[in-house]
Motif scaffolding. Structure first.
Motif, short mmCIF file in Angstrom:
data_model
loop_
_atom_site.label_atom_id
_atom_site.label_comp_id
_atom_site.label_asym_id
_atom_site.label_seq_id
_atom_site.Cartn_x
_atom_site.Cartn_y
_atom_site.Cartn_z
N ARG A 42 12.42 -35.22 -27.41
CA ARG A 42 12.78 -36.40 -28.19
C ARG A 42 11.88 -37.59 -27.87
N ARG A 43 11.08 -37.49 -26.83
CA ARG A 43 10.18 -38.58 -26.45
C ARG A 43 9.00 -38.63 -27.41
N ALA A 44 8.70 -39.80 -27.92
CA ALA A 44 7.66 -39.96 -28.93
C ALA A 44 6.34 -40.39 -28.32
N ALA A 45 5.26 -39.89 -28.87
CA ALA A 45 3.92 -40.36 -28.53
C ALA A 45 3.64 -41.60 -29.37
N ARG A 46 2.90 -42.52 -28.84
CA ARG A 46 2.59 -43.76 -29.55
C ARG A 46 1.13 -43.77 -30.01
N ALA A 66 7.04 -41.29 -33.70
CA ALA A 66 8.39 -41.85 -33.60
C ALA A 66 9.40 -40.72 -33.46
N TYR A 67 10.62 -41.09 -33.05
CA TYR A 67 11.73 -40.14 -33.01
C TYR A 67 12.25 -39.97 -34.44
N CYS A 68 12.53 -38.74 -34.84
CA CYS A 68 13.04 -38.43 -36.18
C CYS A 68 14.47 -37.92 -36.07
N LEU A 94 0.04 -34.20 -26.49
CA LEU A 94 -0.18 -35.60 -26.84
C LEU A 94 0.08 -36.45 -25.61
N GLU A 95 -0.82 -37.39 -25.36
CA GLU A 95 -0.65 -38.29 -24.23
C GLU A 95 0.34 -39.39 -24.57
N ALA A 99 2.30 -39.11 -19.07
CA ALA A 99 2.86 -37.80 -19.44
C ALA A 99 2.05 -37.15 -20.56
N LYS A 100 2.08 -35.83 -20.57
CA LYS A 100 1.48 -35.06 -21.66
C LYS A 100 2.60 -34.30 -22.35
#
Length: 122
Positions: A42-46, A66-68, A94-95, A99-100
């Motif tokens: 659930r963590r989103a990449a920016r 974003a979170y969907c 995705l960085e 975190a990756k």
């Protein structure tokens, strides 16, 4: 190896380095492919984060993420260098800060079941 020629500048704060440690400047007119990535968590990449292949070589940059709520997962749109093109079903990282985040390249649009709106009856 396509990622040796990666030429993205993803942030004003730092430069992008390829798998050989070479710094690449941003180039105008570079051909990129926009792909959708559904993340496993659930963590989103920016926007501005790097996109890495399974060998952890730079292949692109995150445009937005974003979170969907309809997917109950995070999703992102990424610009991928055309020479490093990926297909739906390919795994990428995705960085997001240090975190990756693992994810899968998906066909757009992410939600295929039509609308998620409830139909109101009077």
């Amino acid at each position: 190896m396509c990622c040796r020629r990666m030429r993205f500048a993803h942030s004003r704060r730092r430069s992008v380095y390829d798998s050989c440690g070479n710094r690449w400047p941003c180039r105008r007119g570079q051909v990129v492919l926009v792909v959708g990535v559904k993340l496993d968590s659930r963590r989103a990449a920016r926007g501005g984060g790097l996109v890495l292949n399974e060998k952890e070589e730079i292949i692109g940059v995150v445009t937005t993420g974003a979170y969907c709520p309809t997917l109950d997962k995070a999703a992102a749109l990424c610009s991928i260098d055309l020479e490093c093109a990926v297909k739906p079903g390919d795994r990428v990282l995705l960085e997001a800060g240090a975190a990756k985040l693992p994810g899968t390249v998906e066909k757009l649009p992410f939600h295929h079941a039509g609308t998620v709106r409830e139909k109101l009856t009077c």
